[in-house]
Design an enzyme around this catalytic site. Structure first.
Site, PDB file in Angstrom:
ATOM      1  N   THR A 177      72.717  -8.869 -29.641  1.00  0.00           N
ATOM      2  CA  THR A 177      71.647  -9.708 -30.533  1.00  0.00           C
ATOM      3  C   THR A 177      71.978  -8.755 -31.552  1.00  0.00           C
ATOM      4  O   THR A 177      72.143  -7.768 -31.649  1.00  0.00           O
ATOM      5  CB  THR A 177      70.249  -9.555 -30.242  1.00  0.00           C
ATOM      6  N   GLU A 185      70.456 -14.989 -25.758  1.00  0.00           N
ATOM      7  CA  GLU A 185      69.799 -14.517 -24.123  1.00  0.00           C
ATOM      8  C   GLU A 185      69.890 -15.674 -23.408  1.00  0.00           C
ATOM      9  O   GLU A 185      69.440 -15.373 -22.288  1.00  0.00           O
ATOM     10  CB  GLU A 185      68.649 -13.784 -23.713  1.00  0.00           C
ATOM     11  N   LYS A 194      48.020 -13.054 -38.446  1.00  0.00           N
ATOM     12  CA  LYS A 194      47.136 -13.262 -37.953  1.00  0.00           C
ATOM     13  C   LYS A 194      45.791 -13.075 -38.822  1.00  0.00           C
ATOM     14  O   LYS A 194      45.232 -11.703 -39.893  1.00  0.00           O
ATOM     15  CB  LYS A 194      46.993 -12.473 -36.609  1.00  0.00           C
ATOM     16  N   TRP A 253      45.839 -17.661 -35.714  1.00  0.00           N
ATOM     17  CA  TRP A 253      47.040 -17.619 -35.951  1.00  0.00           C
ATOM     18  C   TRP A 253      47.123 -18.907 -37.156  1.00  0.00           C
ATOM     19  O   TRP A 253      47.822 -20.083 -37.126  1.00  0.00           O
ATOM     20  CB  TRP A 253      48.151 -17.742 -34.792  1.00  0.00           C
TER      21      TRP A 253
HETATM   22  P1  ADP Z   1      68.364 -12.246 -33.323  1.00  0.00           P
HETATM   23  O1  ADP Z   1      68.018 -12.912 -32.548  1.00  0.00           O
HETATM   24  O2  ADP Z   1      69.166 -11.422 -33.486  1.00  0.00           O
HETATM   25  O3  ADP Z   1      67.763 -13.253 -34.225  1.00  0.00           O
HETATM   26  P2  ADP Z   1      69.151 -15.295 -32.042  1.00  0.00           P
HETATM   27  O4  ADP Z   1      71.022 -15.580 -32.373  1.00  0.00           O
HETATM   28  O5  ADP Z   1      69.982 -14.432 -30.398  1.00  0.00           O
HETATM   29  O6  ADP Z   1      69.390 -13.515 -32.762  1.00  0.00           O
HETATM   30  O7  ADP Z   1      67.751 -15.434 -32.389  1.00  0.00           O
HETATM   31  C1  ADP Z   1      67.839 -16.205 -31.427  1.00  0.00           C
HETATM   32  C2  ADP Z   1      65.606 -16.690 -32.267  1.00  0.00           C
HETATM   33  O8  ADP Z   1      65.883 -17.402 -33.413  1.00  0.00           O
HETATM   34  C3  ADP Z   1      65.141 -17.065 -31.689  1.00  0.00           C
HETATM   35  O9  ADP Z   1      63.932 -16.277 -30.756  1.00  0.00           O
HETATM   36  C4  ADP Z   1      63.969 -18.242 -32.411  1.00  0.00           C
HETATM   37  O10 ADP Z   1      63.318 -17.322 -33.118  1.00  0.00           O
HETATM   38  C5  ADP Z   1      64.849 -18.234 -33.823  1.00  0.00           C
HETATM   39  N1  ADP Z   1      66.130 -19.496 -33.820  1.00  0.00           N
HETATM   40  C6  ADP Z   1      67.173 -20.075 -33.085  1.00  0.00           C
HETATM   41  N2  ADP Z   1      66.446 -21.334 -33.228  1.00  0.00           N
HETATM   42  C7  ADP Z   1      66.142 -22.277 -33.714  1.00  0.00           C
HETATM   43  C8  ADP Z   1      65.451 -23.182 -34.222  1.00  0.00           C
HETATM   44  N3  ADP Z   1      65.695 -24.606 -34.313  1.00  0.00           N
HETATM   45  N4  ADP Z   1      63.419 -22.856 -34.710  1.00  0.00           N
HETATM   46  C9  ADP Z   1      63.454 -22.280 -35.140  1.00  0.00           C
HETATM   47  N5  ADP Z   1      64.024 -20.623 -34.569  1.00  0.00           N
HETATM   48  C10 ADP Z   1      65.129 -20.896 -33.925  1.00  0.00           C
END
Ligand code: ADP
Length: 552
Positions: free
Chosen positions: A189, A334, A443, A448
């Protein structure tokens, strides 16, 4: 009583074997570092992947060894995907946009034995090599002998050439079968929330994910498709496309490092691309290029957007101005990564106008194989009414159970639920909408406020190129939203006109307390806005502004 069906293990090598037998002549087209086009097909690629296994064997790689890559989307990287995993080793893709310190940490943590790197990363390799001299035995540059760079590596670490090694190897190799639960690939990640953590995919999870994302209501891949993964192969396995496309028999068009609007338009049109996938920033670049150049996309039917919330501007503009459907998807490292996809359902297919756009802004339904729920801070399940916001939990056969080096099951609860760190609503149709990451939620006075909703509205302003909402401390309300914006080239941002956009769209108490115009926003290695940096920078912005006004 067990069923009497064959128990064949789900092997990644079975995908390339299938493609080479049933779609032998289907093309893999790659734009190389120098901009020239390389063409091969699945039959030839499968043979080269076997030859690569022979190379890996001569480098001392065996079952479970980690092999790192620093590569763009191209045919050699694809050979590595299949060769490394196919022989039972683990393909560890590294994001070159991470800093040398993070990359050094990751290689050390994974105990990578060999690194395959593009020639464009020579300086990066030289910067990280001394720190990992104990772990890494060799760096193989993904090039011909003629393009082999001058490189200075620590003693004991060999600098080798991919094509020289391939020329010296044979392809006498039969893909082995082993337990489908064996690890196949590793992806860290990006570490926006602390130290990077490794997600360790298995053969089983990868094959199931590839089959699931090909479904008609997800990527809908067919043998007549020509798929261009803009999302890098170092970002969650290019969202599974390097597996799903050959499984479906679709051609793969690999853009290398050429991801600007002009290069993508040319590649898409020249290579008759039908489907592509990437993060919103890329599609903003493409849209701006199409608008300014007057060019059109001749063959693309669908652009999948994920990784960050898809702004309404993109959903609307590609469809209305260019006849290209934009599909919104959600996922994370994940979850392999596909978790949800926003395809029309029985009810939503009839939506029109504003109702349709509002619906399409959501991240979509759970795809088959992914179960999800939202819970409050005490863990109690919340209703699917489109209003209740809670922590999003998922489980499924391609969801992580533990991080690399940790115990199986340690990343989820006793019932297998993995906490995504996202905050979401789910409506009565089962459509999930991310409203925030739990650490970005604002918050205000106990309520929220969704930073994503406010950002999406801001980027709809014609003068705004990029926007981020962060929580700033507030004397009375604890936290209030502050909007940080970057102006489009040649535009000046009028604060009042940005705020006016919010008036009928969100409750008045959601309006940002301040609008700050900056030259640029900080980004993570995967191109997302680095909220943590912004939060630290503007945490005291409102308190300071108040102090100054009190002094006056
Ligand atoms: P990192 O956690 O390092 O950014 P990831 O590529 O695993 O790496 O990112 C996952 C996160 O990206 C998700 O948990 C979410 O917060 C965000 N995300 C992914 N796709 C979307 C989407 N379509 N809309 C909003 N947020 C998104």
């Amino acid at each position: 009583m067990f069923g009497l069906m064959q128990d064949r293990p789900l092997m990644i090598s079975s995908i390339i074997r299938h493609a080479s037998r049933h779609h032998a002549q289907t093309e893999v087209v790659s734009k190389t570092i120098d901009g020239s086009i390389h063409r091969t097909n699945y039959a030839a690629l499968e043979i080269r992947a076997r030859r690569l296994v022979r190379v890996l064997q001569t480098l001392g790689i065996g079952r479970d060894d980690r092999v790192a890559t620093l590569g763009w989307n191209g045919f050699r990287h694809l050979e590595l995907y299949y060769g490394v995993s196919g022989m039972g080793a683990i393909c560890h893709t590294i994001n070159p946009r991470l800093g040398p310190k993070d990359i050094g940490f990751i290689i050390d943590d994974a105990s990578d034995r060999v690194l395959f790197a593009e020639t464009s990363f020579v300086a990066l390799v030289e910067a990280i090599a001394p720190a990992i001299a104990d772990t890494l035995r060799a760096v193989v540059f993904m090039c011909d002998a003629a393009d082999m760079p001058q490189v200075s590596l620590p003693p004991g670490m060999a600098g080798l050439c991919y094509e020289t090694l391939m020329a010296a190897a044979d392809d006498e190799y039969a893909w082995p079968e082993f337990d489908e639960r064996q690890a196949a690939s590793l992806c860290y990640t990006s570490g926006t929330t602390g130290r990077p953590k490794g997600v360790l995919y298995s053969h089983r999870s990868t094959v199931l994910h590839a089959m699931a994302i090909s479904a008609a209501d997800v990527f809908g891949l067919r043998a007549v498709d020509r798929v261009l993964p803009v999302v890098p192969m170092f970002h969650v396995n290019a969202w599974g496309l390097p597996y799903a496309a050959p499984a479906a028999g679709s051609a793969l068009i690999m853009p290398g490092r050429h991801l600007d609007g002009a290069s993508l338009t040319q590649l898409m049109n020249d290579e008759r691309v039908t489907m592509s996938a990437g993060v919103p920033t890329i599609w903003m670049g493409l849209l701006n290029y199409l608008r300014s150049s007057g060019q059109r996309l001749h063959s693309v039917r669908s652009l999948v957007i994920g990784g960050s919330a898809c702004p309404r501007l993109l959903l609307d503009a590609f469809d209305r101005e260019y006849g290209v459907r934009v599909d919104h998807a959600w996922g994370m490292s994940e979850t392999s990564p596909l978790g949800t996809f926003n395809a029309p359902g029985q009810a939503s297919a009839a939506y029109q106008g504003e109702t349709l756009l509002r619906h399409r802004e959501k991240q979509g339904r759970g795809i088959f194989g992914i179960d999800m729920k939202i819970v409050d801070d005490a863990g109690a399940a919340l209703p699917w009414d489109g209003l209740a916001q809670g922590n999003l939990l998922v489980r499924g056969a391609w969801v992580a159970s533990g991080y690399f080096g940790e115990a199986p099951g340690s990343a989820c609860d006793a019932d297998g639920w993995f906490a995504t760190g996202d905050v979401a609503t789910i409506d009565a149709l089962g459509t999930m909408e991310i409203t925030d990451r739990s650490k970005d939620v604002i918050k205000s006075g106990g309520e929220w406020i969704s930073s994503i909703a406010l950002e999406n509205i801001a980027v709809g302003h014609p003068d705004v190129a990029e926007a981020a909402i962060v929580a700033a401390s507030h004397e009375k309300w604890t936290e209030r939203p502050v909007l940080v914006v970057v102006a489009r080239d040649g535009c000046t941002i009028e604060v009042d006109s940005v705020l006016a956009l919010y008036r009928d769209r969100v409750p008045s108490w959601w309006l940002p307390d301040a609008v700050i115009v900056v030259d640029e926003l900080p980004h993570t290695a995967t191109g997302k806005v680095h909220k943590l940096t912004l939060r630290m920078r503007y945490r005291d912005h409102l308190l300071r502004a108040k102090e100054i006004s009190d002094l006056r």
